[in-house]
Design a protein around this motif. Structure first.
Motif: not given
Length: 119
Positions: A21-23, A25, A72, A76-78, A80
């Motif tokens: 996962s990559c969030e 921010s 994606r 969540k601006n994430t 995967y």
């Protein structure tokens, strides 16, 4: 300040699965694309997969097609990376990257997460 934080790396046996996962921010602009790259010791960083943010169109390196899936969550601006049927040659540090709309390249990078596949 934009930050990308990866998680989900680890040690897995060949044939196993992992999900990274990559969030992102601090994003106050429109995202064009987020992707995954990897770098094994003694090699250059290589492209793994990417997804366009608005339409979700995905691209993959030939070496991972049929085994990896990028997805994606816009809210969540994430991003995967589901990795199945892992091979020892998938061992690397995996990085996520973000490309802003209008930019010709990936502008932001995460710190990387280690994936080790044992034989």
């Amino acid at each position: 300040q934009v930050q990308l934080v990866e998680s989900g790396g680890g040690l897995v046996q060949a044939g196993g699965s992992l999900t990274l996962s990559c969030e992102a921010s601090g994003v106050i602009f429109t995202i064009y694309r987020m992707g995954w790259f990897r770098q094994a010791p003694g090699t250059e960083r290589e492209f793994v997969a990417a997804t366009k943010w608005s339409v979700g169109r995905a691209d993959y390196a030939e070496s991972v097609k049929g085994r990896f899936t990028v997805s994606r969550d816009n809210a969540k601006n994430t991003v995967y990376l589901q990795m199945n049927s892992l091979k020892p040659e998938d061992t690397a540090v995996y990085y996520c990257a973000l490309q802003a709309l209008g930019s010709p390249k990936y502008d932001y990078w995460g710190q990387g997460t280690q994936v080790t596949v044992s034989s």
